[in-house]
Design a protein around this motif. Structure first.
Motif, PDB file in Angstrom:
ATOM      1  N   PRO A 253      50.827 131.110 -82.262  1.00  0.00           N
ATOM      2  CA  PRO A 253      52.084 130.655 -81.650  1.00  0.00           C
ATOM      3  C   PRO A 253      52.057 130.583 -80.121  1.00  0.00           C
ATOM      4  O   PRO A 253      52.969 131.076 -79.462  1.00  0.00           O
ATOM      5  CB  PRO A 253      53.063 131.734 -82.110  1.00  0.00           C
ATOM      6  N   PHE A 254      51.028 129.978 -79.574  1.00  0.00           N
ATOM      7  CA  PHE A 254      50.948 129.859 -78.113  1.00  0.00           C
ATOM      8  C   PHE A 254      50.675 128.411 -77.724  1.00  0.00           C
ATOM      9  O   PHE A 254      49.919 127.723 -78.418  1.00  0.00           O
ATOM     10  CB  PHE A 254      49.816 130.735 -77.560  1.00  0.00           C
TER      11      PHE A 254
ATOM     12  N   LEU B 269      51.307 133.784 -72.665  1.00  0.00           N
ATOM     13  CA  LEU B 269      50.083 134.162 -73.399  1.00  0.00           C
ATOM     14  C   LEU B 269      49.717 135.643 -73.260  1.00  0.00           C
ATOM     15  O   LEU B 269      48.724 136.081 -73.832  1.00  0.00           O
ATOM     16  CB  LEU B 269      48.905 133.298 -72.920  1.00  0.00           C
ATOM     17  N   LYS B 270      50.536 136.385 -72.499  1.00  0.00           N
ATOM     18  CA  LYS B 270      50.178 137.796 -72.252  1.00  0.00           C
ATOM     19  C   LYS B 270      49.993 138.605 -73.543  1.00  0.00           C
ATOM     20  O   LYS B 270      49.057 139.390 -73.651  1.00  0.00           O
ATOM     21  CB  LYS B 270      51.248 138.448 -71.359  1.00  0.00           C
TER      22      LYS B 270
ATOM     23  N   LEU C  94      48.979 140.108 -80.480  1.00  0.00           N
ATOM     24  CA  LEU C  94      49.344 139.235 -81.588  1.00  0.00           C
ATOM     25  C   LEU C  94      48.169 139.018 -82.543  1.00  0.00           C
ATOM     26  O   LEU C  94      48.326 139.046 -83.771  1.00  0.00           O
ATOM     27  CB  LEU C  94      49.860 137.888 -81.072  1.00  0.00           C
ATOM     28  N   LEU C  95      46.981 138.863 -81.982  1.00  0.00           N
ATOM     29  CA  LEU C  95      45.810 138.685 -82.854  1.00  0.00           C
ATOM     30  C   LEU C  95      45.584 139.935 -83.700  1.00  0.00           C
ATOM     31  O   LEU C  95      45.295 139.857 -84.893  1.00  0.00           O
ATOM     32  CB  LEU C  95      44.561 138.361 -82.024  1.00  0.00           C
TER      33      LEU C  95
ATOM     34  N   SER D 242      43.616 125.950 -80.508  1.00  0.00           N
ATOM     35  CA  SER D 242      42.424 125.764 -79.667  1.00  0.00           C
ATOM     36  C   SER D 242      42.535 126.549 -78.361  1.00  0.00           C
ATOM     37  O   SER D 242      41.588 126.591 -77.576  1.00  0.00           O
ATOM     38  CB  SER D 242      42.186 124.275 -79.391  1.00  0.00           C
ATOM     39  N   LEU D 243      43.677 127.207 -78.117  1.00  0.00           N
ATOM     40  CA  LEU D 243      43.778 128.102 -76.956  1.00  0.00           C
ATOM     41  C   LEU D 243      43.012 129.402 -77.190  1.00  0.00           C
ATOM     42  O   LEU D 243      42.681 130.112 -76.247  1.00  0.00           O
ATOM     43  CB  LEU D 243      45.248 128.458 -76.686  1.00  0.00           C
ATOM     44  N   LEU D 244      42.730 129.712 -78.455  1.00  0.00           N
ATOM     45  CA  LEU D 244      41.932 130.920 -78.735  1.00  0.00           C
ATOM     46  C   LEU D 244      40.500 130.694 -78.292  1.00  0.00           C
ATOM     47  O   LEU D 244      39.982 129.571 -78.347  1.00  0.00           O
ATOM     48  CB  LEU D 244      41.920 131.227 -80.240  1.00  0.00           C
TER      49      LEU D 244
END
Ligand code: SF4
Length: 375
Positions: A9-10, A26-27, A32-33, A63-65
């Motif tokens: 969810p980012f 994104l902090k 969250l992971l 894809s931000l991960l």
């Protein structure tokens, strides 16, 4: 067979039309992971031992991960569930995240299908949507993914957008087809009330293109893609032969799936579970060892209506015998006149005891489904 969906969810920035669950903060990513890992552990038995044939990273912007974070989630799922060899593992990606290094790393950790959110190749239209990527990145991402070895690529397109004339949309279609992706999903813009577009429309600051523009674009889309050899297997989805999305198809064919992450849904053929759409609360609950969800038992009416709603959108249609056997519902008998009218108008056809909508019928899929619902 079953599927697993992970909601990441980012997002880098908020697209003006989007009402999915996401945050641009994104902090809390690491927390969250960890919470998703914890949820997977707690839900280990949800699929009752059924082998998993699809895993789908959606969002938000998965894809931000980092590729390593995606890989760790995949590894953990393989430990907890029986993930079939050769399972379809899809990651939704935005063009601006797809560098050659990232693509190579994603391949290495086991991602074998990309779903890339291109939306349009027109720079002014992209800017008007507040997309994070540029037209140049939209052009470059598919060749880069091919170079990294991806041979199963889907792209998302949008139509009926502000500033997207018929010429611009035709150009989008031509450019998309030149890339020859295995799969194309195309969605008409809908104005959702809580989005920037929704608020601007309410205040009269934005005049979104009318329904007739969406219909014109939809006809252009189906004509262009069918001519180019794509199968139109669901209202919004097209593929080259053999490349339909196994993951989404399992939703439409009523298979079990487990959803992990805030806002994700799960379905075990009898009930549906909804995770809360709040990153902070989701993390907090899982840290306390509590599943962050609400459930709903499905009754006969829910099952039938859902089957009608999803089945009529696909080229496989509705299995009339299944409805009779499973739910004692004789759709033909109960809607004889309406079905005859639809067939006479060229909107539907009956074949091998299946009811399917034609291309003309699919334009009216929502209206037709609502007429067939049981109440
Ligand atoms: S990148 Fe996708 S999920 Fe994120 S705001 Fe844009 S449309 Fe929504």
């Amino acid at each position: 067979m079953a599927g697993i969906y992970l909601h990441i969810p980012f997002c880098r920035q908020a697209c003006f039309y989007c009402d999915f669950h996401f945050s641009t903060n994104l902090k809390p990513k690491q927390d969250l992971l960890q919470a998703i890992h914890q949820e997977a552990r707690m839900q280990q038995h949800y699929l009752q031992g059924e082998p998993v044939e699809t895993i789908y990273f959606g969002g938000g912007t998965p894809s931000l991960l980092e590729a390593g974070e995606t890989g760790a989630l995949l590894q953990h799922l393989r430990e907890l569930f029986e993930v079939k060899e050769g399972a379809e593992i899809t990651l939704e990606a935005n063009p601006d995240d797809l560098t050659p290094e990232k693509l190579e790393a994603l391949r290495k950790v086991g991602v074998n299908r990309l779903s890339i959110g291109i939306q349009t190749f027109a720079q002014p239209v992209l800017q008007g949507l507040n997309r994070a990527h540029s037209a140049a990145q939209a052009h470059a991402c598919v060749p880069l993914a091919r170079a990294a070895g991806f041979d199963n690529i889907s792209i998302d397109l949008m139509y009926g957008l502000p500033g997207q004339t018929a010429e611009v949309w035709q150009q989008d279609l031509d450019l998309a087809l030149a890339l020859r992706p295995e799969h194309i999903s195309a969605y008409c813009l809908t104005i959702e009330p809580k989005t920037a577009f929704g608020k601007w429309t309410e205040r009269g600051k934005l005049q979104p293109p009318g329904e007739e523009v969406g219909e014109e674009h939809y006809l252009m889309l189906t004509q262009a893609l069918l001519r180019a050899g794509y199968e139109h297997y669901e209202v919004s989805n097209f593929c080259l032969p053999g490349y339909h999305s196994h993951h989404n198809t399992s939703y439409w064919l009523q298979k079990k799936y487990l959803g992990l992450g805030p806002g994700a849904h799960s379905y075990n053929l009898e009930s549906r579970q909804y995770n809360i759409r709040n990153n902070g609360l989701y993390i907090k609950k899982l840290q306390a060892g509590v599943l962050p969800q609400e459930g709903e038992e499905l009754n006969r009416q829910d099952h039938i209506n859902e089957y009608l709603m999803t089945g009529l959108r696909t080229s496989w249609g509705i299995d009339l015998q299944y409805l009779k056997n499973q739910w004692q519902h004789d759709l033909l008998q109960q809607n004889k006149r309406y079905l005859q009218e639809m067939q006479a108008r060229g909107q539907a056809r009956l074949e091998n005891n299946h009811l399917m909508l034609t291309e003309e019928g699919r334009l009216l899929a929502d209206e037709i489904t609502a007429r067939l619902f049981i109440v």
